[in-house]
Design a protein around this motif. Structure first.
Motif: not given
Length: 85
Positions: A62-74
């Motif tokens: 979904d559209d929020d996936f990339a943002a969720d991934l960046r948050t998880a990595r941080r």
């Protein structure tokens, strides 16, 4: 291939697993008849065509996936990690 009776395999199972982890296959017998072969797991490869099919059939993020991934990595990457993506 090594051969052990079921009793020998049972009594020395930890040793059997160690030998198998080192790449050996061991035939287990009961009353002189082979009943099992214990060996390293076989690698299960898929063809490139099957891999493409799996990718094509996977749900789209979904559209929020990339943002969720960046948050998880941080949240898990140490500060100043040169390999952080």
């Amino acid at each position: 291939m090594a051969r052990l009776t079921a009793t020998e395999a049972s009594r020395g199972f930890s040793d059997v697993l160690g030998r198998v982890a080192a790449g050996e296959e061991i035939e287990v017998t009961r009353a002189g008849t082979p009943v099992a072969v214990i060996g390293p797991p076989r690698r299960q490869l898929i063809t490139a065509e099957r891999f493409r099919e799996l990718l094509a059939s996977a749900p789209r993020p979904d559209d929020d996936f990339a943002a969720d991934l960046r948050t998880a990595r941080r949240s898990v990457a140490p500060a100043g990690d040169p390999w952080q993506s």
